[in-house]
Write an enzyme that holds these catalytic residues in place. Structure first.
Site, PDB file in Angstrom:
ATOM      1  N   GLY A   1      -9.526  -7.365   1.558  1.00 36.94           N
ATOM      2  CA  GLY A   1     -10.681  -8.105   2.045  1.00 36.94           C
ATOM      3  C   GLY A   1     -11.031  -7.817   3.482  1.00 36.94           C
ATOM      4  N   GLY A   2     -10.586  -6.659   4.003  1.00 32.68           N
ATOM      5  CA  GLY A   2     -10.905  -6.303   5.375  1.00 32.68           C
ATOM      6  C   GLY A   2      -9.981  -6.919   6.399  1.00 32.68           C
TER       7      GLY A   2
ATOM      8  N   HIS B 136     -17.519   3.545   0.162  1.00 35.15           N
ATOM      9  CA  HIS B 136     -16.534   2.715  -0.525  1.00 35.15           C
ATOM     10  C   HIS B 136     -17.014   2.548  -1.960  1.00 35.15           C
ATOM     11  CE1 HIS B 136     -13.763  -1.007  -0.561  1.00 35.15           C
ATOM     12  NE2 HIS B 136     -14.242  -0.866  -1.777  1.00 35.15           N
TER      13      HIS B 136
ATOM     14  N   LYS C 213       0.810  -1.223   0.000  1.00 33.89           N
ATOM     15  CA  LYS C 213       0.000   0.000   0.000  1.00 33.89           C
ATOM     16  C   LYS C 213       0.840   1.268   0.000  1.00 33.89           C
ATOM     17  CE  LYS C 213      -4.365  -1.752   1.829  1.00 33.89           C
ATOM     18  NZ  LYS C 213      -4.121  -3.141   1.488  1.00 33.89           N
TER      19      LYS C 213
ATOM     20  N   ARG D 244      -6.925  -8.360  -9.272  1.00 34.95           N
ATOM     21  CA  ARG D 244      -7.589  -9.649  -9.505  1.00 34.95           C
ATOM     22  C   ARG D 244      -9.051  -9.383  -9.840  1.00 34.95           C
ATOM     23  NH1 ARG D 244     -10.603  -9.697  -4.879  1.00 34.95           N
ATOM     24  NH2 ARG D 244      -9.628  -8.892  -2.988  1.00 34.95           N
TER      25      ARG D 244
ATOM     26  N   GLU E 161     -10.014   0.928  -5.893  1.00 32.51           N
ATOM     27  CA  GLU E 161     -10.936   1.254  -4.809  1.00 32.51           C
ATOM     28  C   GLU E 161     -10.667   2.665  -4.285  1.00 32.51           C
ATOM     29  OE1 GLU E 161     -10.840  -1.775  -1.827  1.00 32.51           O
ATOM     30  OE2 GLU E 161     -11.777  -3.252  -3.146  1.00 32.51           O
TER      31      GLU E 161
END
Length: 748
Positions: free
Chosen positions: A209-210, A253, A161, A337, A320
């Protein structure tokens, strides 16, 4: 180069309703600004052919990829772990190979060896597992196997990130303020959090995925949340490096589907709103995002394509963004992906993204220009993720067999993406998703009505699910109005998690009683000497059925009448007093499922619903009574009616342990934080366990002293297993004194 590529790809979508009226499209077709040039062909790109494809995944995504591959004439190869031997994706594949224990889906060398042995030219990683592993993509390339995904460099750059934020900033993609540095000491991260200002978001740099994500609302909880995020980052990604960012208040989001090819083309397929989340994981997704202005939609798409071009992206990816209430948006991460929620994009754009992936992997250009995508996009789509979990227990995952499972009928406007069937077991080793329900409509309102209807037609027995929660969510006025954000569930907690009813409708009780009567075998219902203790010749004999719904107990007194009708009187925890009704109906077997169709007429009003009967079972720790499950066709929430246990079984079931910390689900113990004799306070962490790839902390339900610890690290525990035995402090002192007195006693 194939000349019929576009026709072949979109022929299966000819069922799509064509409508040029304003209500059927969500933006004007004459889109004036584009994010890419028309499709270009690079003559230096060599085209290859995929005749056999290995899917390095499991569950619904493996099944989803296989469907498209078979439609393209491509043979499929499945891999499976020992616990997945009988799963649906194994049965669907042309060939299947075992890759060891439950961690086998991460075994890079083993999966590559299967590809070589089977003759598969390509590997599709699905999502999760190895899908965003740059080392695996490189290993495939070095062994001459096509990796159906982006180049390793893009995976690596976007997977970290802190690196991705720097690249995005250089590409003029808006980013949010935060700390992405290499100094990772707790004190430095806390210092940066103080500088940024609370609340802050703590995220694993390789996360997704959190997982590995926590919100620290104040300085007091920062270190605890940091420790938890680090631990989950290690477990999920093998990395505990964190970044700290400002947490945007009331954020949305919003993500954009992008696609690139080896020829240098890049397009976007518009945005999805994934704001409604629990535990930082998505619950319902939709496309397009509600309430987004055309200007914002344009800017989102263009920023996403800049992001894709900045890393030379190839294949399907998702950029995102976090969006504030003023529709300012900031880059959050790029998932390199196919996303879980990709079907909603397919439904509104008339595309098959897996087919696009396979074509691009073979060297073909993107099948559509940006203009063609814009012209074709119409309507609205929702996806609801159906999980084996208990929303009333903080969305705790559930594992076990699917005793009954039936889904809505698949139509051109309704898709059911699943990897399980009735009788399959939801394993605690993997994500607890049962299915994805995807619905398209000509506008948001019609799509939402279709979603509600589909949820009402979904029936699952054997495990707790989130279906009722999804129904409440889809029917909530704020959700219907499109007023969504990531704190939606918390904000509307009372409406989404209502108190359990203290009374039920007498009509519902009569429907369940009628279903039970009609279900009974003929000898039991017609021989009065078997069932009717108060039988008298030529006099209709009343019968009593006791039913329980949650905390409500009702008694239905039934008197047979002529012509197959019954007089029913309902007493107990019911909503009104005048409960004498004339009831009749029929019960027919559904030839497609193990359910039955119950039609009930009460005082000349007829209702239809699906009914499932589950015989009771006795277990070591508890007993399950017979149960009747009703699924109304009008979209009302389902009801579970239990018949009372025999007295000896109910006494046995009530004799279990209460007040001690229990395992909330099947899982593996990661760490035990207490020892016998230790004093603990209410809320103090006792045990950390891993289940469904998530970390859970089990806390003390009360003040007390640890009398015994029943588990150790790496133990596998079942649901309701006692983890730690607690006693009140006074009792422990009394016990200790008596032991000392006994040890010091010397017989005279």
């Amino acid at each position: 180069m194939l000349q019929i590529t576009r026709t072949a790809i979109f022929s299966r979508f000819r069922w799509r309703r064509i409508c040029n009226s304003a209500e059927c499209v969500y933006f004007v077709p004459n889109y004036r600004r584009y994010s890419s040039q028309p499709v270009e062909i690079n003559e230096n790109v060599k085209e290859t052919q995929i005749s056999k494809l290995l899917i390095a995944n499991r569950g619904e995504i493996a099944c989803r990829v296989m469907k498209t591959a078979k439609n393209m004439g491509i043979s499929t190869v499945a891999v499976y772990s020992e616990v997945d031997r009988s799963q649906m994706h194994v049965q669907m594949a042309d060939e299947a190979f075992c890759i060891g224990d439950e961690q086998g889906y991460l075994w890079m060398d083993g999966i590559l060896n299967v590809a070589k042995y089977s003759g598969a030219e390509a590997i599709h990683p699905g999502y999760g597992f190895l899908s965003e592993n740059a080392e695996f993509a490189e290993l495939c390339s070095s062994n001459g196997v096509i990796f159906v995904g982006p180049p390793p460099s893009a995976i690596r750059d976007m997977g970290i990130k802190s690196t991705s934020k720097r690249i995005m900033s250089a590409a003029n993609v808006p980013i949010i303020e935060g700390y992405h540095g290499d100094e990772q000491s707790d004190s430095r991260l806390l210092e940066e959090a103080d500088r940024i200002g609370f609340p802050v978001m703590i995220k694993a740099v390789r996360g997704g995925g959190g997982k590995g994500m926590r919100i620290a609302t104040s300085r007091d909880v920062f270190l605890e949340q940091l420790s938890s995020a680090r631990s989950e980052g290690i477990k999920s990604f093998g990395d505990d490096v964190m970044l700290v960012e400002k947490y945007v208040d009331r954020p949305r989001h919003v993500e954009v589907q992008v696609f690139g090819d080896h020829h240098g083309n890049a397009v976007h397929l518009f945005e999805r709103d994934c704001s409604v989340q629990r535990r930082h994981q998505k619950v319902i997704e939709e496309s397009p995002a509600p309430g987004i202005s055309l200007c914002t939609r344009t800017n989102l798409g263009e920023a996403a394509v800049r992001a894709a071009r900045a890393v030379g992206y190839v294949g399907a990816g998702t950029v995102e963004f976090v969006m504030d209430p003023q529709q300012n948006f900031y880059f959050m991460e790029m998932n390199t992906r196919l996303q879980v929620e990709h079907p909603v994009t397919e439904m509104v754009t008339g595309t098959d993204l897996v087919e696009w992936q396979l074509l691009v992997a073979q060297g073909h250009p993107i099948p559509s220009t940006q203009q063609e995508i814009c012209d074709r996009t119409q309507g609205h789509a929702f996806e609801a993720r159906i999980y084996a979990e208990d929303p009333d227990d903080d969305f705790m995952p559930r594992a076990g067999p699917l005793t009954h499972l039936s889904a809505p009928k698949v139509t051109p406007n309704t898709r059911v993406e699943t990897g399980v069937r009735q009788g399959d077991v939801v394993s605690h080793y993997y994500d607890p998703m049962i299915a994805k329900l995807v619905v398209w409509g000509k506008d948001r309102g019609s799509a939402l009505r279709g979603l509600v209807r589909g949820l009402g037609e979904y029936s699952v027995v054997g495990l707790d699910t989130n279906i009722k929660f999804l129904q409440r969510l889809a029917l909530h006025p704020s959700f219907k109005a499109g007023d969504v954000h990531t704190g939606f569930i918390e904000q509307h907690n009372e409406a989404l998690f209502p108190n359990k009813p203290t009374k039920i409708s007498p009509h519902a009780a009569c429907r369940a009683a009628l279903g039970y009567l009609l279900l009974e075998e003929t000898p039991n219902t017609q021989d009065p000497f078997v069932e009717c203790s108060n039988f008298q010749v030529n006099i209709p004999s009343p019968r009593t059925i006791e039913l329980t719904v949650g905390d409500c107990d009702v008694i239905v007194v039934i008197t047979p009448l002529s012509d197959g009708k019954y007089s029913m009187n309902v007493n107990g925890d019911v909503t009104n007093e005048n409960n004498d009704m004339i009831v009749s109906g029929s019960l027919t077997k559904d030839i497609m499922t193990s359910s039955m169709n119950l039609k009930t007429t009460i005082d000349d009003i007829t209702t239809s619903e699906k009914m499932v009967f589950i015989p009771g079972e006795s277990h070591v720790r508890f007993s399950d009574p017979d149960s009747i499950h009703l699924y109304p066709t009008n979209g009302d929430e389902s009801l579970k009616f239990s018949l009372p246990l025999p007295k000896y079984l109910s006494e046995f079931a009530a004799s279990g342990v209460s007040g001690d910390p229990l395992a909330p689900m099947v899982g593996e113990i990661q760490e035990v934080l207490v020892t016998p004799g230790e004093e603990v306070a209410q809320g103090q962490p006792l045990v950390v366990m891993i289940a469904m790839k998530m970390e859970y902390t089990i806390r003390s339900p009360r003040d007390g002293v640890v009398k015994s610890v029943h588990i150790a690290a790496e133990d596998i525990v079942a649901r309701f297993d006692v983890l730690v035995k607690l006693v009140p402090e006074e009792e422990e002192k009394s016990y200790s004194t008596s032991v000392v007195d006994y040890l010091c006693y010397v017989p005279s």
